[in-house]
Design a protein around this motif. Structure first.
Motif, PDB file in Angstrom:
ATOM      1  N   GLU A 157     -63.203 -52.131  38.507  1.00 47.44           N
ATOM      2  CA  GLU A 157     -64.504 -52.589  38.977  1.00 47.44           C
ATOM      3  C   GLU A 157     -65.318 -53.219  37.855  1.00 47.44           C
ATOM      4  N   THR A 158     -65.197 -52.718  36.635  1.00 43.80           N
ATOM      5  CA  THR A 158     -66.004 -53.224  35.521  1.00 43.80           C
ATOM      6  C   THR A 158     -65.537 -54.589  35.040  1.00 43.80           C
ATOM      7  N   PHE A 159     -64.250 -54.741  34.857  1.00 45.98           N
ATOM      8  CA  PHE A 159     -63.752 -55.938  34.173  1.00 45.98           C
ATOM      9  C   PHE A 159     -63.000 -56.927  35.063  1.00 45.98           C
ATOM     10  N   LEU A 160     -62.414 -56.474  36.153  1.00 47.49           N
ATOM     11  CA  LEU A 160     -61.450 -57.309  36.863  1.00 47.49           C
ATOM     12  C   LEU A 160     -61.922 -57.793  38.225  1.00 47.49           C
ATOM     13  N   ARG A 161     -62.573 -56.953  39.001  1.00 43.74           N
ATOM     14  CA  ARG A 161     -62.854 -57.323  40.387  1.00 43.74           C
ATOM     15  C   ARG A 161     -63.788 -58.526  40.487  1.00 43.74           C
ATOM     16  N   GLY A 162     -64.961 -58.457  39.878  1.00 35.91           N
ATOM     17  CA  GLY A 162     -65.923 -59.549  39.986  1.00 35.91           C
ATOM     18  C   GLY A 162     -65.422 -60.826  39.355  1.00 35.91           C
ATOM     19  N   TYR A 163     -64.825 -60.714  38.172  1.00 31.56           N
ATOM     20  CA  TYR A 163     -64.314 -61.896  37.481  1.00 31.56           C
ATOM     21  C   TYR A 163     -63.225 -62.557  38.311  1.00 31.56           C
ATOM     22  N   THR A 164     -62.347 -61.754  38.902  1.00 29.10           N
ATOM     23  CA  THR A 164     -61.242 -62.300  39.694  1.00 29.10           C
ATOM     24  C   THR A 164     -61.754 -63.018  40.928  1.00 29.10           C
ATOM     25  N   ARG A 165     -62.763 -62.445  41.583  1.00 30.51           N
ATOM     26  CA  ARG A 165     -63.313 -63.102  42.773  1.00 30.51           C
ATOM     27  C   ARG A 165     -63.952 -64.437  42.408  1.00 30.51           C
ATOM     28  N   LYS A 166     -64.605 -64.507  41.257  1.00 33.09           N
ATOM     29  CA  LYS A 166     -65.193 -65.774  40.819  1.00 33.09           C
ATOM     30  C   LYS A 166     -64.107 -66.777  40.435  1.00 33.09           C
ATOM     31  N   GLN A 167     -63.113 -66.311  39.717  1.00 31.12           N
ATOM     32  CA  GLN A 167     -62.077 -67.209  39.202  1.00 31.12           C
ATOM     33  C   GLN A 167     -61.209 -67.776  40.318  1.00 31.12           C
ATOM     34  N   TRP A 168     -60.856 -66.937  41.280  1.00 33.28           N
ATOM     35  CA  TRP A 168     -59.894 -67.356  42.300  1.00 33.28           C
ATOM     36  C   TRP A 168     -60.512 -67.621  43.668  1.00 33.28           C
ATOM     37  N   GLY A 169     -61.762 -67.167  43.883  1.00 29.04           N
ATOM     38  CA  GLY A 169     -62.452 -67.478  45.122  1.00 29.04           C
ATOM     39  C   GLY A 169     -61.942 -66.743  46.341  1.00 29.04           C
ATOM     40  N   VAL A 170     -61.145 -65.713  46.149  1.00 26.22           N
ATOM     41  CA  VAL A 170     -60.624 -64.907  47.253  1.00 26.22           C
ATOM     42  C   VAL A 170     -60.697 -63.438  46.850  1.00 26.22           C
ATOM     43  N   GLU A 171     -60.495 -62.582  47.814  1.00 28.28           N
ATOM     44  CA  GLU A 171     -60.473 -61.154  47.520  1.00 28.28           C
ATOM     45  C   GLU A 171     -59.246 -60.822  46.664  1.00 28.28           C
ATOM     46  N   PRO A 172     -59.396 -59.935  45.681  1.00 25.13           N
ATOM     47  CA  PRO A 172     -58.232 -59.532  44.881  1.00 25.13           C
ATOM     48  C   PRO A 172     -57.097 -58.957  45.717  1.00 25.13           C
ATOM     49  N   SER A 173     -57.433 -58.433  46.892  1.00 22.98           N
ATOM     50  CA  SER A 173     -56.392 -57.898  47.773  1.00 22.98           C
ATOM     51  C   SER A 173     -55.543 -59.003  48.388  1.00 22.98           C
ATOM     52  N   ASP A 174     -56.001 -60.256  48.276  1.00 21.77           N
ATOM     53  CA  ASP A 174     -55.235 -61.383  48.817  1.00 21.77           C
ATOM     54  C   ASP A 174     -54.421 -62.115  47.753  1.00 21.77           C
ATOM     55  N   LEU A 175     -54.579 -61.723  46.489  1.00 22.58           N
ATOM     56  CA  LEU A 175     -53.836 -62.364  45.402  1.00 22.58           C
ATOM     57  C   LEU A 175     -52.566 -61.587  45.096  1.00 22.58           C
ATOM     58  N   PRO A 176     -51.515 -62.253  44.648  1.00 26.28           N
ATOM     59  CA  PRO A 176     -50.272 -61.545  44.324  1.00 26.28           C
ATOM     60  C   PRO A 176     -50.433 -60.670  43.086  1.00 26.28           C
ATOM     61  N   ALA A 177     -49.690 -59.581  43.047  1.00 23.90           N
ATOM     62  CA  ALA A 177     -49.741 -58.647  41.924  1.00 23.90           C
ATOM     63  C   ALA A 177     -49.293 -59.296  40.634  1.00 23.90           C
ATOM     64  N   SER A 178     -48.482 -60.341  40.722  1.00 24.24           N
ATOM     65  CA  SER A 178     -47.924 -60.968  39.525  1.00 24.24           C
ATOM     66  C   SER A 178     -49.002 -61.530  38.607  1.00 24.24           C
ATOM     67  N   ILE A 179     -50.172 -61.886  39.150  1.00 17.72           N
ATOM     68  CA  ILE A 179     -51.236 -62.432  38.314  1.00 17.72           C
ATOM     69  C   ILE A 179     -51.674 -61.407  37.279  1.00 17.72           C
ATOM     70  N   LEU A 180     -51.814 -60.149  37.688  1.00 22.41           N
ATOM     71  CA  LEU A 180     -52.285 -59.109  36.769  1.00 22.41           C
ATOM     72  C   LEU A 180     -51.219 -58.740  35.752  1.00 22.41           C
ATOM     73  N   LYS A 181     -49.969 -58.940  36.075  1.00 19.91           N
ATOM     74  CA  LYS A 181     -48.905 -58.556  35.150  1.00 19.91           C
ATOM     75  C   LYS A 181     -48.938 -59.360  33.861  1.00 19.91           C
ATOM     76  N   ARG A 182     -49.662 -60.476  33.855  1.00 17.83           N
ATOM     77  CA  ARG A 182     -49.782 -61.263  32.626  1.00 17.83           C
ATOM     78  C   ARG A 182     -50.843 -60.714  31.691  1.00 17.83           C
ATOM     79  N   LEU A 183     -51.685 -59.770  32.177  1.00 18.57           N
ATOM     80  CA  LEU A 183     -52.789 -59.262  31.368  1.00 18.57           C
ATOM     81  C   LEU A 183     -52.349 -58.022  30.597  1.00 18.57           C
ATOM     82  N   PRO A 184     -52.525 -58.025  29.273  1.00 21.79           N
ATOM     83  CA  PRO A 184     -52.076 -56.868  28.496  1.00 21.79           C
ATOM     84  C   PRO A 184     -53.050 -55.698  28.573  1.00 21.79           C
TER      85      PRO A 184
END
Length: 393
Positions: A157-184
């Motif tokens: 909630e602090t670092f990923l949810r809001g930024y992801t919604r702004k960056q991708w314009g969709v709910e994080p639940s609609d994005l593939p898991a593979s996107i997060l696998k690139r983040l260390p």
């Protein structure tokens, strides 16, 4: 009788659409193999979205389409770029603003301790984050599921949810898991954004590097030259690096892309003390602020002025520059249909982030371009080696 003939392939005339990194590498490899290559691009400049230019007011080297940091573990790719540019070591460090506080990214031991107000050791932090994660038996499918399994609700909630919604314009639940696998996620105090062996910037910018790649006797460059989809009869082969769906007139429907808009502003002195600051709160409309003097500290520029960009992400509309393939489920289904048509297209090779509708870092784009050029050269060499059967007089 068999006419063995020459095994040296006759030079072909190649049209490369797109003067970005992928198109430039393919063009140079084909030209060095003896072919004649025309590179055309609809923009006024080369290097695509990697384009860099000196700001005339301040002398600062600006990444015109957002920051690009070169990083790789691929020795062959590193050897390739160092042929064409003086690569200056650069360690990318990113800060994040969330709920009025500044944190270090990527998420590391300092970030975790700061967020929870603790002083955990690496082992303690590892066990603590594991205790916060939401367990599940099935493999996570969405970005949100992956994040909750990965770091738990509070970090998400602090670092990923809001930024992801702004960056991708969709709910994080609609994005593939593979996107997060690139983040260390690190359990030490290493705040380098990348951990690759080679991390650097070209001293004179990416545009200068691409210009050197394209500087070959058998390469002709045409700028401000949109591709109309019909190479002339003199062209033996087309290498296409533009959007895959655009090549086919989007007749099956458009693939989804995100695009970026930049709000340029200048400040006195140092604006933020680092090259990139992410803004994680959803109520802040922009995703990040980039300060370009920090991307090339070796460039002499007036210390009293600094060039910054606020970066906004939204869905690509007709005429917008596509940056990131969205790759939602509907896009992946449509992509499979376009790829089938691309594979059946004779005399055309599709390459690059847009031409293959794939998220590629620069080193991967170069590696694939080298592979593509190598495959084309090998295929044409085999054609030349094939014996021609003719009737004896």
């Amino acid at each position: 009788m068999i006419d063995a003939g020459s095994t040296v392939p006759a030079p072909k005339r190649i049209l490369v659409v797109g003067a970005g990194l992928s198109g430039a590498v393919v063009a140079r490899e084909l030209a060095d193999a003896g072919h004649y290559v025309t590179v055309q691009d609809e923009r006024r400049h080369i290097a695509g979205n990697c384009h860099t230019e000196i700001d005339p007011r301040t002398g600062i080297l600006v990444h015109a389409y957002g920051p690009h940091i070169f990083h790789t573990d691929d020795a062959a790719v590193w050897a390739y770029v160092t042929r064409f540019a003086d690569m200056v070591p650069f360690r990318h460090r990113v800060k994040a603003v969330a709920a009025g506080r500044v944190y270090s990214l990527p998420i590391n031991l300092h970030t975790i301790n700061q967020l929870y107000g603790r002083a955990m050791t690496p082992c303690e932090a590892r066990h603590f984050i594991r205790s916060q994660a939401i367990a599940g038996d099935d493999a996570p499918v969405s970005f949100e599921e992956q994040a909750l399994r990965f770091v738990g609700p509070r970090v998400y909630e602090t670092f990923l949810r809001g930024y992801t919604r702004k960056q991708w314009g969709v709910e994080p639940s609609d994005l593939p898991a593979s996107i997060l696998k690139r983040l260390p996620l690190r359990f030490d105090y290493d705040d380098r954004y990348f951990d690759h062996r080679h991390q650097a910037m070209p001293r004179h910018g990416y545009t200068a590097m691409v210009a050197r790649i394209l500087d070959a006797p058998r390469i002709e460059l045409r700028l401000n030259a949109p591709f109309d989809g019909r190479p002339g009869p003199e062209i033996d082969h087309l290498v296409y690096t533009g959007p895959l769906d655009r090549y086919f007139g989007q007749d099956l429907g458009p693939l989804g892309y995100r695009t970026l808009e930049f709000e340029r502003f200048e400040v006195e002195g140092d604006a933020q003390g680092t090259a990139v600051v992410n803004f994680c709160d959803e109520e802040v409309p922009y995703t990040r602020v980039t300060e370009h003097r920090h991307f090339s500290p070796w460039v002499e520029a007036p210390p009293e002025r600094s060039v910054c960009f606020r970066e906004y992400s939204h869905s690509a509309r007709p005429g917008d520059i596509p940056y990131y393939p969205l790759r939602l489920l509907s896009d992946r289904k449509l992509l499979s249909r376009y790829r089938a048509r691309a594979e059946a297209e004779e005399g055309v090779t599709f390459v690059g982030r847009l031409g293959t509708y794939a998220y590629l870092d620069m080193d991967k784009a170069i590696a694939r371009a080298l592979e593509t050029a190598g495959a084309l050269n090998a295929a044409w060499a085999r054609e030349a080696e094939a014996p021609a059967f003719v009737h004896a007089p």
